[in-house]
Motif scaffolding. Structure first.
Motif, PDB file in Angstrom:
ATOM      1  N   ASN A  78       0.818  -1.208   0.000  1.00 19.16           N
ATOM      2  CA  ASN A  78       0.000   0.000   0.000  1.00 19.16           C
ATOM      3  C   ASN A  78       0.854   1.262   0.000  1.00 19.16           C
ATOM      4  O   ASN A  78       0.526   2.257  -0.667  1.00 19.16           O
ATOM      5  CB  ASN A  78      -0.932   0.004   1.211  1.00 19.16           C
ATOM      6  CG  ASN A  78      -2.156  -0.875   0.997  1.00 19.16           C
ATOM      7  OD1 ASN A  78      -2.585  -1.061  -0.134  1.00 19.16           O
ATOM      8  ND2 ASN A  78      -2.709  -1.400   2.073  1.00 19.16           N
ATOM      9  N   ASP A 123       0.733   4.093  -2.766  1.00 18.56           N
ATOM     10  CA  ASP A 123       0.447   5.474  -2.379  1.00 18.56           C
ATOM     11  C   ASP A 123       1.485   6.437  -2.926  1.00 18.56           C
ATOM     12  O   ASP A 123       1.174   7.602  -3.228  1.00 18.56           O
ATOM     13  CB  ASP A 123       0.384   5.591  -0.854  1.00 18.56           C
ATOM     14  CG  ASP A 123      -0.866   4.940  -0.264  1.00 18.56           C
ATOM     15  OD1 ASP A 123      -1.827   4.713  -1.029  1.00 18.56           O
ATOM     16  OD2 ASP A 123      -0.867   4.637   0.944  1.00 18.56           O
ATOM     17  N   GLY A 175       0.148   7.371  -6.131  1.00 19.58           N
ATOM     18  CA  GLY A 175      -1.258   7.746  -6.183  1.00 19.58           C
ATOM     19  C   GLY A 175      -2.130   6.751  -6.901  1.00 19.58           C
ATOM     20  O   GLY A 175      -3.060   7.128  -7.631  1.00 19.58           O
ATOM     21  N   HIS A 218      -5.849   1.674  -3.749  1.00 20.43           N
ATOM     22  CA  HIS A 218      -5.601   0.373  -3.144  1.00 20.43           C
ATOM     23  C   HIS A 218      -6.322  -0.777  -3.856  1.00 20.43           C
ATOM     24  O   HIS A 218      -6.371  -1.889  -3.328  1.00 20.43           O
ATOM     25  CB  HIS A 218      -5.991   0.400  -1.662  1.00 20.43           C
ATOM     26  CG  HIS A 218      -5.101   1.294  -0.857  1.00 20.43           C
ATOM     27  ND1 HIS A 218      -5.435   1.720   0.416  1.00 20.43           N
ATOM     28  CD2 HIS A 218      -3.903   1.872  -1.138  1.00 20.43           C
ATOM     29  CE1 HIS A 218      -4.478   2.513   0.880  1.00 20.43           C
ATOM     30  NE2 HIS A 218      -3.548   2.629  -0.055  1.00 20.43           N
TER      31      HIS A 218
END
Length: 490
Positions: free
Chosen positions: A169, A173, A176, A179
């Protein structure tokens, strides 16, 4: 006075397609296509003199004049197509043939450095990019990097590694991606190395295959998968027809996301998308050529169905499952199979072509489909009856019957006919995931909504019903190939 001896010199430059066709028809350099079956380049012998198929399976029962099947000898159980290649090129009957024809060329689907050593020992030149280069380019990570350099976009992604769900994750992230993720490991068939992860439960299910691997992590998009074959040459990259993939249908394959074949249709994709795919393939092929790669390659693409933007999927730097329909379309409708230009890159000849002129020959074509049938039953049995290769026909009630033997798919007439090419014969073993054969026919087998047509289901049921097998006795234990049980014998 005795006549002057001719001094060997460089062949004259071939200046147009007529000269190229004549040169290849009169070719005297032996070209051996060393594969389990002749499926990948079936029919090429009609265009190229000196070409011969060296096969493990006698799928035409001795009736193909250019298919040589060495007498079976003892060998270790095959675990990959590379094993089959090494068995064939080291077989005494083939070694004798090759040594009698020094400087012959060899073409494989899959091979490794051992294959190259065996070929060198008998004076055989592999007419493909080196195994080390193919292995490197086969990585989905390297593919992404080369695509970036060529201006060919992948779906929004990030490259890295993750050994926990939290690390995955965090990696997502950083780019961007959200998930709801698609995670790929570098090597292997996409159907078995692509993982859809949007929860910790998903991670736990697949983590053993992801930990300690280099990863390509992508944002999950609504997409349509497809493929196209290109040929990187000194004059630029030629590209074949755009195809969509037929994948994951439980009736045909036991593997979720597994390849079942391709639809080839000029109207199957939205307006402007085929041109995007072709341009992407040309750019990527030109980048491959700068890398030192030349000849055919298969590029898989993803069409974002929300935006109609095309993304790079992966590259198979080899003869592939897309090769047969590509050569079918480019020869039948354009009078010039794409693979001829692969051969020109590896034969001792200088040539000149107008890439745009040749591409223009391949713009008009009809609908075709290939289906790859796999055994979906989880059993290992001895085969006692098989459907023969050749032309089959479906009547108005959906019943199929054998019409006649045939050596090429071009023998197909109407949409109710199909060319079936089998793999296993009587006395071989069938097993879960085994390739049972390939069907090529006119028309489509998949709807616009990506469902199998009724006709596709009837062909699948009809062909599989032709196989008969019996359970094994206790002393007939069989080791099932691991690498090819989900892959291809083609």
């Amino acid at each position: 006075m005795s006549p002057a001896k001719k001094t060997p010199g460089r062949r004259k430059k071939l200046k147009n397609l007529s000269e190229i066709f004549q040169f290849l028809r009169k070719n005297e350099t032996p070209i051996y296509v060393v594969t389990p079956t002749p499926f990948s380049l079936l029919g090429l012998d009609q265009w190229v003199g000196g070409l011969e198929f060296i096969n493990y399976f006698d799928i035409f029962d001795g009736n193909h004049p250019r298919s040589f099947v060495p007498t079976p000898i003892g060998h270790d159980d095959f675990q990959s197509m590379e094993d089959v290649a090494n068995y064939l090129v080291s077989h005494p009957e083939f070694v004798e043939k090759a040594k009698a024809n020094p400087n012959a060329k060899a073409i494989f689907v899959m091979f490794d450095e051992k294959t190259e050593r065996l070929c060198a020992e008998i004076g055989l030149d592999v007419a493909l990019a080196p195994a080390e280069m193919r292995e490197r380019l086969d990585s989905k990570i390297v593919t992404t990097q080369l695509g970036n350099e060529a201006g060919v976009d992948s779906a929004p992604n990030v490259l890295g590694d993750a050994n926990t769900y939290a690390e995955l994750n965090a990696l997502a992230d950083s780019a961007g991606l959200g998930h709801d993720l698609v995670v790929q490991t570098p090597y292997g068939d996409s159907g078995r190395t692509t993982f859809f992860i949007k929860s910790e439960a998903d991670w736990d299910k697949y983590s053993a295959k992801i930990i300690d691997e280099k990863l390509k992590v992508m944002k999950r998009i609504n997409h349509l998968p497809g493929t196209i074959e290109g040929c990187a040459t000194r004059h630029g990259t030629l590209v074949g027809p755009v195809m969509t993939d037929i994948t994951g249908f439980a009736e045909i394959t036991p593997y979720k996301g597994g390849w079942c074949g391709n639809d080839i249709s000029p109207t199957i994709l939205p307006e402007g998308v085929p041109e995007q795919v072709q341009e992407m393939t040309r750019n990527f092929g030109d980048r491959l050529y700068k890398e030192g790669y030349k000849g055919v390659f298969c590029l898989d693409f993803l069409l974002d169905t929300d935006t109609n933007k095309v993304y790079l999927g992966e590259v198979n730097p080899r003869v592939s499952g897309a090769t047969p329909p590509t050569n079918l379309i480019t020869s039948t409708y354009g009078g010039c199979p794409l693979f001829l230009f692969h051969l020109l890159e590896y034969l001792n000849v200088d040539y000149d072509i107008d890439v745009a002129e040749i591409q223009a020959r391949w713009t008009e074509y009809d609908n075709w489909t290939q289906l790859i049938f796999k055994q979906t039953e989880d059993k290992v049995e001895l085969i006692t009856k098989v459907p023969p290769s050749g032309i089959w026909e479906m009547d108005k009630d959906g019943e199929i019957s054998f019409v006649r033997p045939a050596l090429n798919v071009t023998s197909v007439g109407q949409e109710n006919q199909a060319f079936y090419l089998r793999v296993y014969g009587t006395g071989d073993y069938c097993y879960h995931g085994a390739d049972l054969g390939c069907l090529l026919t006119r028309g489509r087998m998949q709807t616009d909504k990506r469902n199998l047509t009724k006709r596709a289901k009837l062909w699948n049921e009809g062909i599989k019903a032709q196989f008969k097998s019996i359970p094994l006795k206790a002393e007939q234990a069989v080791e099932i190939p691991q690498d090819i049980s989900s892959g291809k014998w083609f």
